[in-house]
Design a protein around this motif. Structure first.
Motif, PDB file in Angstrom:
ATOM      1  N   LEU A  47     -25.635 -36.102  19.782  1.00 37.39           N
ATOM      2  CA  LEU A  47     -26.328 -37.146  19.018  1.00 37.39           C
ATOM      3  C   LEU A  47     -25.925 -38.538  19.489  1.00 37.39           C
ATOM      4  O   LEU A  47     -26.050 -39.519  18.752  1.00 37.39           O
ATOM      5  CB  LEU A  47     -26.050 -36.971  17.522  1.00 37.39           C
ATOM      6  N   GLN A  93     -30.658 -30.161  13.500  1.00 37.87           N
ATOM      7  CA  GLN A  93     -31.780 -30.647  14.316  1.00 37.87           C
ATOM      8  C   GLN A  93     -31.473 -30.438  15.788  1.00 37.87           C
ATOM      9  O   GLN A  93     -32.345 -30.069  16.574  1.00 37.87           O
ATOM     10  CB  GLN A  93     -32.033 -32.133  14.038  1.00 37.87           C
ATOM     11  N   MET A 147     -33.716 -28.378  18.431  1.00 37.02           N
ATOM     12  CA  MET A 147     -34.217 -28.970  19.689  1.00 37.02           C
ATOM     13  C   MET A 147     -33.748 -28.192  20.911  1.00 37.02           C
ATOM     14  O   MET A 147     -34.471 -28.078  21.904  1.00 37.02           O
ATOM     15  CB  MET A 147     -33.763 -30.434  19.793  1.00 37.02           C
ATOM     16  N   GLN A 150     -27.827 -33.558   1.909  1.00 39.20           N
ATOM     17  CA  GLN A 150     -28.783 -34.377   2.644  1.00 39.20           C
ATOM     18  C   GLN A 150     -30.066 -33.618   2.880  1.00 39.20           C
ATOM     19  O   GLN A 150     -30.061 -32.382   2.916  1.00 39.20           O
ATOM     20  CB  GLN A 150     -28.221 -34.658   4.044  1.00 39.20           C
ATOM     21  N   GLU A 207     -32.606 -34.136   6.075  1.00 37.17           N
ATOM     22  CA  GLU A 207     -33.050 -34.901   7.237  1.00 37.17           C
ATOM     23  C   GLU A 207     -34.378 -34.340   7.698  1.00 37.17           C
ATOM     24  O   GLU A 207     -34.751 -33.210   7.355  1.00 37.17           O
ATOM     25  CB  GLU A 207     -32.009 -34.814   8.359  1.00 37.17           C
ATOM     26  N   PHE A 220     -28.350 -46.730  13.914  1.00 38.54           N
ATOM     27  CA  PHE A 220     -27.755 -45.397  13.961  1.00 38.54           C
ATOM     28  C   PHE A 220     -27.587 -45.050  15.431  1.00 38.54           C
ATOM     29  O   PHE A 220     -28.404 -45.465  16.254  1.00 38.54           O
ATOM     30  CB  PHE A 220     -28.655 -44.349  13.284  1.00 38.54           C
ATOM     31  N   PHE A 230     -28.191 -42.379  16.940  1.00 44.19           N
ATOM     32  CA  PHE A 230     -29.154 -41.401  17.457  1.00 44.19           C
ATOM     33  C   PHE A 230     -30.600 -41.860  17.400  1.00 44.19           C
ATOM     34  O   PHE A 230     -31.508 -41.144  17.796  1.00 44.19           O
ATOM     35  CB  PHE A 230     -29.003 -40.066  16.727  1.00 44.19           C
ATOM     36  N   THR A 231     -30.854 -43.066  16.862  1.00 47.30           N
ATOM     37  CA  THR A 231     -32.227 -43.570  16.817  1.00 47.30           C
ATOM     38  C   THR A 231     -32.294 -44.988  17.363  1.00 47.30           C
ATOM     39  O   THR A 231     -31.352 -45.765  17.251  1.00 47.30           O
ATOM     40  CB  THR A 231     -32.781 -43.559  15.375  1.00 47.30           C
ATOM     41  N   GLY A 289     -32.428 -43.600   5.653  1.00 42.96           N
ATOM     42  CA  GLY A 289     -32.341 -44.204   6.978  1.00 42.96           C
ATOM     43  C   GLY A 289     -33.287 -43.467   7.905  1.00 42.96           C
ATOM     44  O   GLY A 289     -33.570 -42.285   7.717  1.00 42.96           O
ATOM     45  N   ALA A 292     -37.110 -39.591  13.238  1.00 43.89           N
ATOM     46  CA  ALA A 292     -36.186 -38.819  12.398  1.00 43.89           C
ATOM     47  C   ALA A 292     -35.799 -39.680  11.207  1.00 43.89           C
ATOM     48  O   ALA A 292     -35.939 -40.905  11.233  1.00 43.89           O
ATOM     49  CB  ALA A 292     -34.946 -38.416  13.186  1.00 43.89           C
ATOM     50  N   GLY A 330     -33.150 -39.536   7.366  1.00 48.10           N
ATOM     51  CA  GLY A 330     -32.169 -38.792   6.586  1.00 48.10           C
ATOM     52  C   GLY A 330     -31.944 -39.460   5.245  1.00 48.10           C
ATOM     53  O   GLY A 330     -31.977 -40.681   5.137  1.00 48.10           O
TER      54      GLY A 330
HETATM   55  C1  2NL Z   1     -29.033 -41.634   6.407  1.00 51.36           C
HETATM   56  C2  2NL Z   1     -29.616 -41.788   7.767  1.00 51.36           C
HETATM   57  C3  2NL Z   1     -30.655 -40.583   9.502  1.00 51.36           C
HETATM   58  C4  2NL Z   1     -31.407 -39.319  11.349  1.00 51.36           C
HETATM   59  C5  2NL Z   1     -30.749 -39.387  10.156  1.00 51.36           C
HETATM   60  C6  2NL Z   1     -31.621 -37.876  13.324  1.00 51.36           C
HETATM   61  C7  2NL Z   1     -31.442 -36.621  13.808  1.00 51.36           C
HETATM   62  C8  2NL Z   1     -31.640 -36.389  15.152  1.00 51.36           C
HETATM   63  C9  2NL Z   1     -32.030 -37.392  15.962  1.00 51.36           C
HETATM   64  C10 2NL Z   1     -32.190 -38.628  15.433  1.00 51.36           C
HETATM   65 CL1  2NL Z   1     -31.388 -34.854  15.795  1.00 51.36          CL
HETATM   66  N1  2NL Z   1     -31.996 -38.860  14.133  1.00 51.36           N
HETATM   67  N2  2NL Z   1     -31.426 -38.105  12.005  1.00 51.36           N
HETATM   68  C11 2NL Z   1     -32.003 -40.449  11.876  1.00 51.36           C
HETATM   69  C12 2NL Z   1     -31.913 -41.636  11.210  1.00 51.36           C
HETATM   70  C13 2NL Z   1     -31.237 -41.709  10.000  1.00 51.36           C
HETATM   71  O1  2NL Z   1     -29.987 -40.563   8.311  1.00 51.36           O
HETATM   72  O2  2NL Z   1     -28.786 -42.613   5.753  1.00 51.36           O
HETATM   73  N3  2NL Z   1     -28.809 -40.420   5.962  1.00 51.36           N
HETATM   74  C14 2NL Z   1     -28.276 -40.122   4.679  1.00 51.36           C
END
Ligand code: 2NL
Length: 339
Positions: free
Chosen positions: A138, A171, A175, A206, A208, A246, A248-249, A280, A303, A305
């Motif tokens: 990630l 996730q 993938m 959570q 996601e 984040f 991962f994004t 997010g 994505a 979450g």
């Molecule tokens: C939050 C924010 C987020 C994601 C989760 C994600 C997963 C993959 C790739 C990219 Cl595999 N993104 N998940 C992305 C943005 C935000 O969560 O506040 N969670 C409680």
């Protein structure tokens, strides 16, 4: 003979039975062909003729009394609803208490249903994970400061065994196994080494979501999350996205909804801003797609979450996150009519 008749009459007057079966036994004992009353009738044939008139009268009275008494006993069982067991079947049954679904499950199911209507499936994976699925794949390099965002529970003897800090690890697993299109959500329990308070817990939940295909854009992300927010919080709900970060994004955003309590006018839930943060999100970083074997020139994705506790607290005005984990019936019973 008169004495014996009178004796039997006394006996019959005080007869009692506690079941229909016992009453039937009494009928057999006194009134059947070989019963005590019938025996007296047999004997009656042998007494001198001059006594027959008087004795016959008393004997007939005895027979009537015996019949009445035993019928009365039998009828008492037929009419008061007592079965042969002696149980009173007219009493109300012993009620058993129905449980209720946990508020976190109610909200999770609602979220799953909303995304199901948009074609998202559900996937889950292990809670005990390895570094690769939770961080490396990630985009968290070993010394990257973003790793400090998570306080992780590691196994002391092996830092490659840890409790997942987000369901993004699931996730990654999807993938790695499946080429796009991927459209799924990932509900589950996650763990962070945080001090427990009214607003934070070391265990929480959570959901996601991930959508990867050709030409998936930020507009798709916005429209999906707007639909979701209106379904969960009501048709008047508005959303706003604020830039965020984040690992991962890219780009990333935090999403607020117009306060579901005051409708945006301002109250203490939204701290008089009219908005509350609920999730997010962002476009999946191309490096994250590539790390799991997805061609980032061909595919894009979004994505998001969210914390289920946070959303449940907002929806039901729950002021302390610890209530979710205490199993206090006085709390849980309040959700009997929800769902
Ligand atoms: C939050 C924010 C987020 C994601 C989760 C994600 C997963 C993959 C790739 C990219 Cl595999 N993104 N998940 C992305 C943005 C935000 O969560 O506040 N969670 C409680």
């Amino acid at each position: 003979m008169l004495d014996r008749i009178n004796q039997l009459a006394e006996e019959i007057k005080s007869l009692a039975a506690s079941t229909a079966e016992e009453a039937e036994q009494l009928r057999i004992k006194y009134l059947s062909k070989k019963g005590l009353v019938s025996q007296l009738f047999d004997e009656f044939k042998t007494i001198p003729n001059e006594q027959k008139r008087e004795v016959g009268k008393v004997l007939n009275v005895l027979k009537t009394q015996a019949l009445d008494k035993i019928n009365e006993l039998k009828e008492s069982f037929a009419s008061n609803g007592q079965g042969e067991s002696g149980a009173d079947l007219t009493l109300p049954g012993t009620s058993f208490e129905l449980g209720s679904r946990h508020p976190l499950s109610i909200v999770k199911n609602e979220i799953v249903d909303i995304f199901a209507r948009l074609g998202f499936t559900v996937a889950d994976g292990p809670e005990i994970e390895d570094d690769h699925h939770v961080f490396e794949a990630l985009n968290f390099p070993p010394e990257h400061p973003a790793r400090d965002m998570q306080d992780t529970f590691f196994i002391a003897t092996n830092p490659d065994v840890l409790l997942r800090t987000h369901t993004s690890s699931v996730q990654v697993r999807v993938m790695e196994k499946q080429q796009p299109p991927i459209r799924a959500i990932f509900p589950g329990r996650v763990f962070r080494n945080e001090a427990i308070s009214a607003r934070a817990h070391c265990i929480f939940h959570q959901v996601e979501g991930l959508y990867i295909d050709k030409n998936v854009s930020f507009a798709d992300l916005k429209q999906t999350l707007l639909y979701f927010s209106k379904e969960l919080f009501g048709a008047d709900t508005k959303i706003r996205l604020r830039p965020s970060y984040f690992p991962f994004t890219e780009p990333s955003a935090e999403m607020d909804i117009s306060c579901s309590l005051c409708g945006g006018k301002g109250c203490n839930v939204c701290k008089y801003t009219g908005w509350v943060e609920i999730l997010g999100c962002g476009m999946v970083d191309p490096a994250v797609l590539e790390a799991s074997g997805i061609d980032s020139n061909e595919y894009t994705g979004f994505a998001f979450g969210m914390g289920i506790e946070r959303i449940t607290m907002l929806k039901y005005q729950i002021k302390d996150i610890r209530l979710f984990f205490e199993n206090d019936k006085r709390f849980l019973d309040q959700f009997k009519s929800a769902e």
